[in-house]
Design a protein around this motif. Structure first.
Motif, short mmCIF file in Angstrom:
data_model
loop_
_atom_site.label_atom_id
_atom_site.label_comp_id
_atom_site.label_asym_id
_atom_site.label_seq_id
_atom_site.Cartn_x
_atom_site.Cartn_y
_atom_site.Cartn_z
N ILE A 53 0.83 -1.21 0.00
CA ILE A 53 0.00 0.00 0.00
C ILE A 53 0.87 1.26 0.00
CG2 ILE A 53 -1.63 1.35 1.39
CD1 ILE A 53 -2.83 -1.37 2.29
N VAL A 54 1.92 1.27 0.83
CA VAL A 54 2.82 2.43 0.86
C VAL A 54 3.51 2.59 -0.50
CG1 VAL A 54 4.89 3.41 1.92
CG2 VAL A 54 3.18 2.27 3.35
N PHE A 55 3.94 1.47 -1.09
CA PHE A 55 4.54 1.50 -2.43
C PHE A 55 3.58 2.11 -3.44
CE2 PHE A 55 4.65 -0.87 -6.51
CZ PHE A 55 5.89 -0.46 -6.99
N THR A 56 2.32 1.73 -3.36
CA THR A 56 1.30 2.26 -4.26
C THR A 56 1.12 3.76 -4.08
OG1 THR A 56 0.11 0.13 -4.22
CG2 THR A 56 -1.12 2.07 -4.96
N LEU A 57 1.01 4.21 -2.83
CA LEU A 57 0.77 5.62 -2.53
C LEU A 57 1.97 6.50 -2.90
CD1 LEU A 57 -1.10 5.36 0.89
CD2 LEU A 57 -2.07 5.73 -1.39
N PHE A 58 3.16 5.91 -2.91
CA PHE A 58 4.35 6.67 -3.29
C PHE A 58 4.26 7.18 -4.72
CE2 PHE A 58 8.45 6.79 -0.83
CZ PHE A 58 7.84 6.72 0.40
N HIS A 59 3.44 6.54 -5.54
CA HIS A 59 3.35 6.93 -6.94
C HIS A 59 2.32 8.03 -7.19
CE1 HIS A 59 5.38 3.01 -7.11
NE2 HIS A 59 5.92 3.47 -8.22
N LEU A 60 1.73 8.56 -6.12
CA LEU A 60 0.82 9.69 -6.28
C LEU A 60 1.51 10.90 -6.89
CD1 LEU A 60 -1.20 9.56 -2.93
CD2 LEU A 60 -2.12 9.24 -5.24
N GLU A 61 2.83 11.01 -6.70
CA GLU A 61 3.59 12.14 -7.23
C GLU A 61 3.52 12.21 -8.75
OE1 GLU A 61 5.19 14.69 -6.12
OE2 GLU A 61 5.09 14.37 -3.97
N ARG A 62 3.15 11.12 -9.40
CA ARG A 62 3.14 11.09 -10.86
C ARG A 62 1.82 11.59 -11.44
NH1 ARG A 62 6.35 5.32 -11.53
NH2 ARG A 62 8.17 5.99 -10.34
N PHE A 63 0.92 12.04 -10.55
CA PHE A 63 -0.40 12.46 -11.00
C PHE A 63 -0.69 13.89 -10.56
CE2 PHE A 63 -0.52 7.86 -10.51
CZ PHE A 63 -1.06 7.44 -11.72
N LYS A 92 -9.46 17.06 -7.66
CA LYS A 92 -10.62 16.37 -7.09
C LYS A 92 -11.05 15.22 -7.99
CE LYS A 92 -12.50 20.32 -4.54
NZ LYS A 92 -13.66 21.24 -4.38
N GLY A 93 -11.01 15.47 -9.29
CA GLY A 93 -11.38 14.42 -10.24
C GLY A 93 -10.48 13.21 -10.13
N PHE A 94 -9.18 13.46 -9.89
CA PHE A 94 -8.26 12.33 -9.76
C PHE A 94 -8.62 11.46 -8.57
CE2 PHE A 94 -4.62 10.54 -7.53
CZ PHE A 94 -4.18 9.64 -8.48
N PHE A 95 -8.92 12.08 -7.42
CA PHE A 95 -9.20 11.29 -6.22
C PHE A 95 -10.45 10.45 -6.39
CE2 PHE A 95 -6.35 14.45 -4.27
CZ PHE A 95 -5.48 13.57 -3.65
N VAL A 96 -11.41 10.94 -7.17
CA VAL A 96 -12.61 10.14 -7.44
C VAL A 96 -12.23 8.90 -8.24
CG1 VAL A 96 -14.82 10.10 -8.66
CG2 VAL A 96 -14.16 12.12 -7.33
N LEU A 97 -11.32 9.09 -9.20
CA LEU A 97 -10.93 7.99 -10.10
C LEU A 97 -9.64 7.29 -9.67
CD1 LEU A 97 -11.59 9.96 -13.39
CD2 LEU A 97 -13.04 8.16 -12.44
N SER A 98 -9.09 7.67 -8.51
CA SER A 98 -7.78 7.17 -8.09
C SER A 98 -7.65 5.64 -8.05
CB SER A 98 -7.39 7.76 -6.73
OG SER A 98 -8.35 7.43 -5.75
N PRO A 99 -8.71 4.89 -7.67
CA PRO A 99 -8.55 3.43 -7.70
C PRO A 99 -8.15 2.88 -9.08
CG PRO A 99 -10.48 4.00 -6.42
CD PRO A 99 -10.00 5.28 -7.07
N LEU A 100 -8.69 3.49 -10.14
CA LEU A 100 -8.37 3.03 -11.49
C LEU A 100 -6.91 3.33 -11.84
CD1 LEU A 100 -11.55 4.13 -13.47
CD2 LEU A 100 -10.83 1.78 -12.98
N LEU A 157 -4.38 3.87 -9.54
CA LEU A 157 -3.43 3.28 -8.59
C LEU A 157 -3.46 1.75 -8.57
CD1 LEU A 157 -3.83 5.71 -5.54
CD2 LEU A 157 -2.05 5.70 -7.29
N LEU A 158 -4.52 1.16 -9.11
CA LEU A 158 -4.63 -0.30 -9.12
C LEU A 158 -3.43 -0.98 -9.79
CD1 LEU A 158 -6.27 -2.78 -8.37
CD2 LEU A 158 -7.54 -2.53 -10.53
#
Length: 239
Positions: free
Chosen positions: A170-180, A184-192, A194-195
Motif C-alpha cells: 500500500i505504501v509502495f502504491t501511494l508513493f506513486h501519487l507524485e506522478r499524477f 478532485k477528479g483524480f481522487f474520485v478515479l484514483s482506484p483506477l 493506482l490499481l
C-alpha cells in the motif's frame, strides 16, 4: 493446475521468509508467468483508462526532451532498484535489511517530490535534508541494535506478516501519487489509476519471497521498460 493455484494463493497469502527452493527452470517460469500476468492486467487497465477517461488531465507529462530522458532513466534504472530494496528486501526479517529499508524510505520521502518533478533544490535545502538523513540513520542504527526493539519487530514479522506484507504494498502504491495531478477528479478515479501499482507491488513481493530481491529488481526494470514503451505509444496516439 494445482501447482498454479498454489502459486496464485501465495501472492495473496504469502509465507514468511524466502519459500522457494525451486530449480532454475521453475524460478524462470515463475518470473515469466508473473511478468506476463501484470503486463496483461495493467495494460488492460491502462487501455480502459485511455478509452474511457481523458488521462491527460490526471497524468503528469514532461514536454522537455532532456527532462523526459532523465526521468525515464530514473524510472527505468534508479527507481526500481531503490523501491525493491526499501520495500521488498525487508519482507525477510533481518535487522540489516530493516535498517537499509527504513533509511532509504526516509531519503525517498525527503527527495521524492523533487526527483519526480525534476526540480533542483537549493544547496541549503539539500544540505538540511542530508543532515536530517544522517541523524535519522544514526537513530535507526542505534535503535535496531537494541535487543528489545529487534525482538519487537521480529515478533511483528512472525505474528503479523500479512500486515507487514500488505502495508509495504500500500505504501509502495501511494508513493506513486507524485506522478499524477492531484485534482478532485483524480481522487474520485484514483482506484483506477493506482490499481496497476498495487498489482505490481503484489507481483514484485511474490517474486521477492519466491526467488530473491535481485529477481524482483530485474522484473521491476523489465516491467517499467515495457510500460514506458506502452506509454510512449499511447501518448503518440493521443497526440
Amino acid at each position: 493446475m494445482n501447482l498454479l493455484l498454489n502459486e496464485i494463493s501465495l501472492v495473496f497469502n504469502p509465507q514468511k521468509g524466502e519459500t522457494s527452493k525451486a530449480r532454475k527452470l521453475k524460478r524462470l517460469l515463475l518470473l515469466l508467468f508473473s511478468f506476463l500476468s501484470i503486463i496483461t492486467i495493467n495494460i488492460s487497465i491502462g487501455h480502459f483508462n485511455q478509452t474511457c477517461l481523458d488521462i491527460t488531465q490526471y497524468v503528469k507529462i514532461y514536454d522537455s526532451t532532456e527532462s523526459s530522458v532523465l526521468y525515464f532513466f530514473f524510472l527505468l534504472i534508479l527507481f526500481p532498484i531503490i523501491e525493491e530494496v526499501e520495500f521488498r528486501m525487508l519482507l525477510v526479517f533481518r535487522p540489516l535489511f530493516l535498517k537499509i529499508g527504513l533509511i532509504l524510505l526516509f531519503i525517498t520521502l525527503l527527495f521524492n517530490s523533487s526527483i519526480n518533478n525534476l526540480e533542483f533544490e537549493s544547496l541549503k535545502i539539500v544540505s538540511l535534508k542530508v543532515f536530517s538523513t544522517i541523524v535519522f540513520a544514526l537513530i535507526i542504527n542505534y535503535g535496531l541494535n537494541n535487543s528489545l526493539i529487534i525482538n519487537y519487530f521480529k515478533d511483528l514479522w512472525l505474528r503479523r506478516f500479512n500486515f507487514v506484507y500488505y502495508t509495504q504494498i500500500i505504501v509502495f502504491t501511494l508513493f506513486h501519487l507524485e506522478r499524477f495531478n492531484l485534482t478532485k477528479g483524480f481522487f474520485v478515479l484514483s482506484p483506477l489509476f493506482l490499481l496497476p501499482y498495487f498489482i505490481s507491488g503484489l507481483a514484485f513481493s511474490y517474486i521477492r519471497l519466491r526467488i530473491n530481491t535481485l529477481a524482483s529488481i530485474v522484473m521491476h526494470i523489465s516491467y517499467n521498460l515495457t510500460m514506458i514503451i506502452y506509454t510512449v505509444i499511447l501518448l503518440n496516439r493521443i497526440n
